[in-house]
Design an enzyme around this catalytic site. Structure first.
Site, PDB file in Angstrom:
ATOM      1  N   ARG A  67       4.774  10.480 -13.790  1.00  0.00           N
ATOM      2  CA  ARG A  67       5.166   9.076 -13.604  1.00  0.00           C
ATOM      3  C   ARG A  67       3.916   8.192 -13.542  1.00  0.00           C
ATOM      4  O   ARG A  67       3.853   7.123 -14.138  1.00  0.00           O
ATOM      5  CB  ARG A  67       5.987   8.941 -12.318  1.00  0.00           C
ATOM      6  CG  ARG A  67       6.446   7.515 -12.038  1.00  0.00           C
ATOM      7  CD  ARG A  67       7.289   7.424 -10.772  1.00  0.00           C
ATOM      8  NE  ARG A  67       8.429   8.308 -10.808  1.00  0.00           N
ATOM      9  CZ  ARG A  67       9.573   8.070 -11.456  1.00  0.00           C
ATOM     10  NH1 ARG A  67       9.724   6.943 -12.110  1.00  0.00           N
ATOM     11  NH2 ARG A  67      10.559   8.937 -11.436  1.00  0.00           N
ATOM     12  N   LEU A  95       9.225   2.573 -10.172  1.00  0.00           N
ATOM     13  CA  LEU A  95       7.787   2.379 -10.382  1.00  0.00           C
ATOM     14  C   LEU A  95       6.987   3.184  -9.358  1.00  0.00           C
ATOM     15  O   LEU A  95       7.350   3.282  -8.190  1.00  0.00           O
ATOM     16  CB  LEU A  95       7.416   0.898 -10.235  1.00  0.00           C
ATOM     17  CG  LEU A  95       8.083  -0.109 -11.164  1.00  0.00           C
ATOM     18  CD1 LEU A  95       7.330  -1.442 -11.098  1.00  0.00           C
ATOM     19  CD2 LEU A  95       8.175   0.370 -12.594  1.00  0.00           C
ATOM     20  N   HIS A 111      19.279  -6.643  -9.853  1.00  0.00           N
ATOM     21  CA  HIS A 111      20.207  -5.549  -9.563  1.00  0.00           C
ATOM     22  C   HIS A 111      21.623  -6.126  -9.471  1.00  0.00           C
ATOM     23  O   HIS A 111      21.827  -7.172  -8.847  1.00  0.00           O
ATOM     24  CB  HIS A 111      19.814  -4.878  -8.241  1.00  0.00           C
ATOM     25  CG  HIS A 111      20.676  -3.694  -7.939  1.00  0.00           C
ATOM     26  ND1 HIS A 111      20.542  -2.492  -8.609  1.00  0.00           N
ATOM     27  CD2 HIS A 111      21.697  -3.530  -7.065  1.00  0.00           C
ATOM     28  CE1 HIS A 111      21.437  -1.648  -8.152  1.00  0.00           C
ATOM     29  NE2 HIS A 111      22.161  -2.245  -7.218  1.00  0.00           N
ATOM     30  N   GLU A 145      10.067   1.389  -3.185  1.00  0.00           N
ATOM     31  CA  GLU A 145      11.393   1.970  -2.925  1.00  0.00           C
ATOM     32  C   GLU A 145      12.424   1.355  -3.872  1.00  0.00           C
ATOM     33  O   GLU A 145      12.349   0.171  -4.189  1.00  0.00           O
ATOM     34  CB  GLU A 145      11.824   1.677  -1.482  1.00  0.00           C
ATOM     35  CG  GLU A 145      11.242   2.635  -0.474  1.00  0.00           C
ATOM     36  CD  GLU A 145      11.742   2.299   0.918  1.00  0.00           C
ATOM     37  OE1 GLU A 145      12.963   2.335   1.143  1.00  0.00           O
ATOM     38  OE2 GLU A 145      10.902   1.962   1.759  1.00  0.00           O
ATOM     39  N   ASP A 147      15.297  -0.547  -5.463  1.00  0.00           N
ATOM     40  CA  ASP A 147      16.162  -1.706  -5.172  1.00  0.00           C
ATOM     41  C   ASP A 147      16.000  -2.186  -3.727  1.00  0.00           C
ATOM     42  O   ASP A 147      16.979  -2.417  -3.013  1.00  0.00           O
ATOM     43  CB  ASP A 147      17.634  -1.346  -5.447  1.00  0.00           C
ATOM     44  CG  ASP A 147      17.856  -0.930  -6.893  1.00  0.00           C
ATOM     45  OD1 ASP A 147      17.156  -1.458  -7.771  1.00  0.00           O
ATOM     46  OD2 ASP A 147      18.726  -0.078  -7.143  1.00  0.00           O
ATOM     47  N   GLU A 176      23.794 -12.990 -13.437  1.00  0.00           N
ATOM     48  CA  GLU A 176      22.435 -12.444 -13.564  1.00  0.00           C
ATOM     49  C   GLU A 176      21.589 -13.350 -14.462  1.00  0.00           C
ATOM     50  O   GLU A 176      20.414 -13.613 -14.180  1.00  0.00           O
ATOM     51  CB  GLU A 176      22.483 -11.037 -14.171  1.00  0.00           C
ATOM     52  CG  GLU A 176      23.125 -10.002 -13.277  1.00  0.00           C
ATOM     53  CD  GLU A 176      23.004  -8.598 -13.853  1.00  0.00           C
ATOM     54  OE1 GLU A 176      21.950  -8.238 -14.390  1.00  0.00           O
ATOM     55  OE2 GLU A 176      24.000  -7.846 -13.762  1.00  0.00           O
TER      56      GLU A 176
HETATM   57  C1  GRF Z   1      21.841  -5.394 -15.578  1.00  0.00           C
HETATM   58  O1  GRF Z   1      23.129  -5.296 -15.039  1.00  0.00           O
HETATM   59  C2  GRF Z   1      20.799  -5.339 -14.501  1.00  0.00           C
HETATM   60  O2  GRF Z   1      21.201  -5.932 -13.297  1.00  0.00           O
HETATM   61  C3  GRF Z   1      20.628  -3.856 -14.304  1.00  0.00           C
HETATM   62  O3  GRF Z   1      20.716  -3.307 -15.609  1.00  0.00           O
HETATM   63  C4  GRF Z   1      21.486  -4.183 -16.424  1.00  0.00           C
HETATM   64  C5  GRF Z   1      20.620  -4.533 -17.589  1.00  0.00           C
HETATM   65  O4  GRF Z   1      21.289  -5.300 -18.542  1.00  0.00           O
HETATM   66  N1  GRF Z   1      19.375  -3.569 -13.640  1.00  0.00           N
HETATM   67  P1  GRF Z   1      20.473  -5.988 -19.709  1.00  0.00           P
HETATM   68  O5  GRF Z   1      19.675  -4.869 -20.397  1.00  0.00           O
HETATM   69  O6  GRF Z   1      19.570  -7.019 -19.111  1.00  0.00           O
HETATM   70  O7  GRF Z   1      21.488  -6.575 -20.621  1.00  0.00           O
END
Ligand code: GRF
Length: 206
Positions: A67, A95, A111, A145, A147, A176
């Site tokens: 990693r 990460l 998230h 950690e 999320d 989002e």
């Molecule tokens: C989203 O739901 C984000 O919250 C999660 O993974 C998904 C990614 O979607 N971490 P995209 O690739 O941005 O369309």
């Protein structure tokens, strides 16, 4: 105002990446996406980024060492492109501490739940199965950690009768796409600070 150089890390569809690029181009975020990095060559978002003329890098993790070694290659690519802030946008990798330390307090993640509820994979399914009436999305600063880091923006989304993972995920995704640009605009504008794990947005920028 100077334009901050962003690096966006993806593993798949890249719709949040797209929302970030469009918000930068539309002047809603004082930044520009300098490079899109994917650990998957097949990530659909790469194609869109290429069409847009945005530099892309594919750095597969499989067969490319530990990693730490893979993260070092990603950080090197980001530095080559002068990246100042990193946006994880559906980047399906935890990460390493070294990566987090390379960009201290300058890595964001999104998230699809109201953290700290339902971290990890399949957050929308977890929310549905738990039976919550409200879920949503969270943009947070990244620590080592999963999320976990300080929360910048959350947007609630109702869980409706008859929702499936597909319908709930779609409703959350719309939020989002608003939340990520909102968080970037807040943080890149300055005038914020950390108090423990609280992001304070009322700090005198000096
Ligand atoms: C989203 O739901 C984000 O919250 C999660 O993974 C998904 C990614 O979607 N971490 P995209 O690739 O941005 O369309």
């Amino acid at each position: 105002m100077e334009t901050t150089r962003l690096g966006v890390l993806i593993s798949g569809r890249g719709s949040n990446m797209r929302a970030i690029v469009e918000a930068c181009r539309g002047g809603r975020v004082p930044a520009a996406v300098a490079v899109v990095v994917s650990n998957k060559a097949s990530a659909a978002g790469l194609e869109w980024a290429r069409e847009q003329g945005i530099p892309t890098r594919v750095l597969p993790h499989r067969g490319h060492g530990s990693r730490e070694e893979h993260d070092a290659a990603v950080v090197a690519a980001l530095r080559e492109h002068g990246v100042e802030w990193v946006c994880l946008a559906g980047y399906m990798r935890l990460l390493s501490a070294d990566f987090v330390e390379a960009y201290p307090g300058r890595i964001l993640n999104i998230h699809p739940s109201l953290l700290p509820a339902f971290p990890g994979l399949d957050a929308q399914r977890q929310a549905l199965e738990y039976g919550v009436k409200v879920s949503g999305c969270t943009v947070h600063l990244v620590d080592a950690e999963l999320d976990h880091g300080p929360i910048v923006v959350q947007r609630p989304v109702p869980v409706l009768e008859g929702d499936s993972v597909v319908t709930l995920s779609a409703r959350i995704l719309e939020q989002e796409h608003l939340a990520y640009p909102e968080a970037l605009a807040l943080l890149l504008g300055g005038g914020w600070g950390l108090e423990g794990r609280r992001v304070r947005l009322d700090v005198d920028p000096g």
